[in-house]
Write an enzyme that holds these catalytic residues in place. Sequence first.
Site, short mmCIF file in Angstrom:
data_model
loop_
_atom_site.label_atom_id
_atom_site.label_comp_id
_atom_site.label_asym_id
_atom_site.label_seq_id
_atom_site.Cartn_x
_atom_site.Cartn_y
_atom_site.Cartn_z
CG HIS A 1 27.35 27.55 -2.79
ND1 HIS A 1 26.30 27.38 -1.90
CD2 HIS A 1 28.49 27.41 -2.06
CE1 HIS A 1 26.80 27.14 -0.69
NE2 HIS A 1 28.11 27.15 -0.75
CG ASP B 1 29.40 22.57 2.12
OD1 ASP B 1 30.52 22.30 1.64
OD2 ASP B 1 29.11 23.71 2.56
CG HIS C 1 28.52 27.29 3.33
ND1 HIS C 1 29.78 26.72 3.29
CD2 HIS C 1 28.64 28.47 3.99
CE1 HIS C 1 30.63 27.52 3.91
NE2 HIS C 1 29.98 28.58 4.35
CG ASP D 1 32.10 23.54 4.68
OD1 ASP D 1 31.41 22.52 4.77
OD2 ASP D 1 31.94 24.40 3.78
C1 SP5 Z 1 31.53 25.25 -1.40
C2 SP5 Z 1 31.48 26.13 -0.20
O1 SP5 Z 1 31.66 25.65 0.92
N1 SP5 Z 1 31.34 27.43 -0.41
C3 SP5 Z 1 31.27 28.31 0.67
C4 SP5 Z 1 31.19 29.73 0.26
C5 SP5 Z 1 31.08 30.59 1.47
N2 SP5 Z 1 31.65 31.84 1.27
C6 SP5 Z 1 31.57 32.68 2.41
C7 SP5 Z 1 32.75 33.56 2.45
C8 SP5 Z 1 32.98 34.09 3.82
C9 SP5 Z 1 34.04 35.15 3.77
N3 SP5 Z 1 35.31 34.66 4.22
C10 SP5 Z 1 36.09 35.66 4.92
C11 SP5 Z 1 35.88 35.59 6.38
C12 SP5 Z 1 35.99 36.93 6.99
N4 SP5 Z 1 35.56 36.92 8.36
ZN ZN Z 2 30.54 24.99 2.44
#
Ligand code: SP5
Ligand code: ZN
Length: 337
Positions: free
Chosen positions: A156, A190, A192, A279
């Site tokens: 990212h 991934d 994302h 993930d």
């Molecule tokens: C490297 C990678 O997989 N980064 C992923 C970043 C995604 N971040 C999203 C965060 C989502 C918030 N988490 C709390 C969940 C509340 N429902």
């Molecule tokens: Zn990810």
Amino acid sequence: MHIFYTPDHGRHAPQFEFFNGEQVPASEIPMRLEQILRVLRRENYPLTPVQNTPVSLVLLDLLNTIHAPEYITWIQNIQPENALYPSVFNASGTVRQSGHPSIQWGNFCSDLFTPLLPDTWAAASTMAQAVYTGAERLRENPQEIVVVMGRPPGHHAGRSQVGGYCYLNNAAVAAEFLSRTGSVAVLDVDYHHGNGTQDIFYDRSDVITCSIHADPVRKFPYFAGFEDERGIEAGDGYNRNFPLPPGVTDEQYQPVLESALKWIHSNNPQYLIVSLGVDTHESDPIADFQLSTAYYSQMAQTIVQLGIPTLVVLEGGYSTDVIGDNVASFLAGFNQR
Ligand code: SP5
Ligand code: ZN
């Protein structure tokens, strides 16, 4: 197969992230890599440590090429005393040299998931160094699968925008380095979208980028990862995105992977870099695909059929119960030790 890892990764240990105004426990934590290393040791994979050392001039040059030099200079020198979260974001895109560190952070940071800790630079630069070391190893031993297991992740992190738990774009370090020898493809599996990697190479044809991920219309990183993003200028036609709906199963994922690999194959790259996030697993706490542990072997078997020298770099995966088994399943698909 040759596996590098970063024993000092635990120096970067965020406690919290902020989501919709709430403080929630951090997802990108040392336990992730500890679990992976535990399983790989149990399965007798040889593991080569890459220690934290002062950043090498070669790595610094690569980082200053893929990232804005003012960002690299800033993160290398800031040395925060506590976790640094931005208070404001500089949406105008200008970069001023004055200001409090948490204000400066707002020049580069894009979310509240990615704090800068006292040892973030130490951990992130060691991971980048490990990936650079892996890329060098692959260049000298192209028949060997080279794997880098470390953290924090990188996909990212864009040219001058970091976020999503990522500070330095590790896969881009390897891609930039290998592109000086031959053309490179980055395949990002991934959950994302690999927005940082896409951003860095968006105007280039010598590094092609391809990502399979949750549709950004409903999932992070929200502002990129759509199917119609194909690259610009010299890079026009050299980026592909495969956004997918929730609940994707092994059977639904496989033909998409095959399409992505067919596109990569048609570009005839000399090197392949896999941004490996697990993930996509059915048990991941922040994602909603339904891939099984066994499927990761099939994923790797499909990738290896391309016959391209391959470097695997760890990205996400947040189910600490199964992250080791998922990575081990993937590596088993290469049938190399
Ligand atoms: C490297 C990678 O997989 N980064 C992923 C970043 C995604 N971040 C999203 C965060 C989502 C918030 N988490 C709390 C969940 C509340 N429902
Ligand atoms: Zn990810």
